[in-house]
Design a protein around this motif. Sequence first.
Motif, mmCIF file in Angstrom:
data_model
loop_
_atom_site.group_PDB
_atom_site.id
_atom_site.type_symbol
_atom_site.label_atom_id
_atom_site.label_comp_id
_atom_site.label_asym_id
_atom_site.label_seq_id
_atom_site.Cartn_x
_atom_site.Cartn_y
_atom_site.Cartn_z
ATOM 1 N N ARG A 32 0.762 -1.325 -0.016
ATOM 2 C CA ARG A 32 0.129 -0.045 -0.072
ATOM 3 C C ARG A 32 0.808 1.366 -0.023
ATOM 4 O O ARG A 32 0.418 2.176 -0.723
ATOM 5 C CB ARG A 32 -0.870 0.052 1.092
ATOM 6 C CG ARG A 32 -2.054 0.691 1.030
ATOM 7 C CD ARG A 32 -3.075 0.990 2.259
ATOM 8 N NE ARG A 32 -3.481 -0.314 2.515
ATOM 9 C CZ ARG A 32 -3.226 -1.214 3.541
ATOM 10 N NH1 ARG A 32 -2.653 -0.929 4.327
ATOM 11 N NH2 ARG A 32 -3.832 -2.476 3.477
ATOM 12 N N LEU B 276 2.440 1.724 -3.499
ATOM 13 C CA LEU B 276 1.377 2.093 -4.236
ATOM 14 C C LEU B 276 1.255 3.582 -4.258
ATOM 15 O O LEU B 276 1.089 4.452 -5.314
ATOM 16 C CB LEU B 276 0.303 1.363 -4.243
ATOM 17 C CG LEU B 276 -1.064 1.810 -5.105
ATOM 18 C CD1 LEU B 276 -0.585 1.238 -6.420
ATOM 19 C CD2 LEU B 276 -2.133 0.987 -4.480
ATOM 20 N N GLU B 277 1.173 4.148 -3.107
ATOM 21 C CA GLU B 277 0.964 5.440 -2.823
ATOM 22 C C GLU B 277 2.041 6.199 -3.341
ATOM 23 O O GLU B 277 1.833 7.349 -4.064
ATOM 24 C CB GLU B 277 0.796 5.923 -1.322
ATOM 25 C CG GLU B 277 -0.724 5.388 -0.648
ATOM 26 C CD GLU B 277 -0.680 5.289 0.742
ATOM 27 O OE1 GLU B 277 0.029 5.772 1.401
ATOM 28 O OE2 GLU B 277 -1.703 4.921 1.231
ATOM 29 N N GLN B 278 3.320 5.889 -3.008
ATOM 30 C CA GLN B 278 4.554 6.317 -3.646
ATOM 31 C C GLN B 278 4.585 6.352 -4.971
ATOM 32 O O GLN B 278 4.882 7.297 -5.810
ATOM 33 C CB GLN B 278 5.879 5.680 -3.077
ATOM 34 C CG GLN B 278 5.875 6.113 -1.658
ATOM 35 C CD GLN B 278 7.113 5.206 -0.785
ATOM 36 O OE1 GLN B 278 7.734 4.197 -1.644
ATOM 37 N NE2 GLN B 278 7.331 5.679 0.086
ATOM 38 N N ASP B 279 4.170 5.230 -5.563
ATOM 39 C CA ASP B 279 4.196 5.109 -7.212
ATOM 40 C C ASP B 279 3.222 6.109 -7.802
ATOM 41 O O ASP B 279 3.153 6.989 -8.882
ATOM 42 C CB ASP B 279 3.722 3.769 -7.610
ATOM 43 C CG ASP B 279 4.710 2.861 -7.438
ATOM 44 O OD1 ASP B 279 5.804 3.270 -7.158
ATOM 45 O OD2 ASP B 279 4.410 1.661 -7.586
ATOM 46 N N ARG B 280 1.943 6.290 -7.134
ATOM 47 C CA ARG B 280 0.857 7.235 -7.501
ATOM 48 C C ARG B 280 1.352 8.883 -7.415
ATOM 49 O O ARG B 280 1.235 9.433 -8.438
ATOM 50 C CB ARG B 280 -0.403 7.139 -6.623
ATOM 51 C CG ARG B 280 -1.278 6.137 -7.050
ATOM 52 C CD ARG B 280 -2.688 6.342 -6.464
ATOM 53 N NE ARG B 280 -3.327 5.196 -6.900
ATOM 54 C CZ ARG B 280 -4.128 4.398 -5.828
ATOM 55 N NH1 ARG B 280 -3.992 4.833 -4.559
ATOM 56 N NH2 ARG B 280 -4.749 3.332 -6.260
ATOM 57 N N ALA B 281 2.016 9.187 -6.351
ATOM 58 C CA ALA B 281 2.574 10.473 -6.308
ATOM 59 C C ALA B 281 3.772 10.709 -7.410
ATOM 60 O O ALA B 281 3.628 11.497 -7.948
ATOM 61 C CB ALA B 281 3.209 10.638 -4.954
ATOM 62 N N GLN B 282 4.501 9.732 -7.627
ATOM 63 C CA GLN B 282 5.500 9.914 -8.623
ATOM 64 C C GLN B 282 4.799 9.985 -9.941
ATOM 65 O O GLN B 282 5.279 10.784 -10.860
ATOM 66 C CB GLN B 282 6.593 8.607 -8.749
ATOM 67 C CG GLN B 282 7.514 8.585 -9.765
ATOM 68 C CD GLN B 282 8.440 9.846 -9.522
ATOM 69 O OE1 GLN B 282 8.579 9.986 -8.261
ATOM 70 N NE2 GLN B 282 8.956 10.560 -10.512
ATOM 71 N N ASN B 283 3.861 9.150 -10.253
ATOM 72 C CA ASN B 283 3.046 9.286 -11.516
ATOM 73 C C ASN B 283 2.491 10.759 -11.625
ATOM 74 O O ASN B 283 2.760 11.451 -12.737
ATOM 75 C CB ASN B 283 1.915 8.268 -11.768
ATOM 76 C CG ASN B 283 2.763 6.898 -12.006
ATOM 77 O OD1 ASN B 283 3.891 6.686 -12.258
ATOM 78 N ND2 ASN B 283 1.914 5.885 -11.585
ATOM 79 N N GLU B 284 1.891 11.268 -10.603
ATOM 80 C CA GLU B 284 1.286 12.665 -10.645
ATOM 81 C C GLU B 284 2.316 13.453 -10.888
ATOM 82 O O GLU B 284 2.281 14.702 -11.903
ATOM 83 C CB GLU B 284 0.610 13.059 -9.572
ATOM 84 C CG GLU B 284 -0.645 12.255 -9.146
ATOM 85 C CD GLU B 284 -1.289 12.298 -7.778
ATOM 86 O OE1 GLU B 284 -0.621 13.106 -7.006
ATOM 87 O OE2 GLU B 284 -2.168 11.799 -7.791
#
Length: 171
Positions: free
Chosen positions: A102, A105-113
């Motif tokens: 989890r 995933l949150e770190q990946d989402r932030a990087q994608n943003e």
Amino acid sequence: MTTERIRIDQPKAPRRSLLPAYDPEAFGRTSERIARLLGTGRFIAWMTVVIILWVVWNSTAPEHLRFDEYPFIFLTLMLSLQASYAAPLILLAQNRQDDRDRVNLEQDRAQNERSIADTEFLTREIAALRLGLGEVATRDWIRSEFQDLIKELEDRRTDSGHRPERRSAGP
């Protein structure tokens, strides 16, 4: 009679607990190691060897050396005990892995943003550069302007009666 005043601006002193203190992180790491061991082929192989030796010993050894007779109730008890500890440890390890997943995933989402924002910024910058280049003279534009001027000069010469002189190839 003096009563001690209770201060609400300071935390209470910790109470003494009858339960033993433990480090949940260390317990979690240990449970993950055990779960990792239980999920290996090596563990299954050793467990199979122990069970086979148990059954063979208690079936073929002399009567006075046998410690678990035929229905192997003690073996069943040991396997049940092992399973009753293994299941919660495996679940604890899975929950810890879910927590790590989890967070990742949150770190990946932030990087994608951030990547999307950077891409949009670069897109706007490229569009601004293209608009700016639209007003700059390019090589092709200059070449076409020169060709137009040469053509216009040739047209003026022919209109005024001057023929362009051709040079001879020889001396």
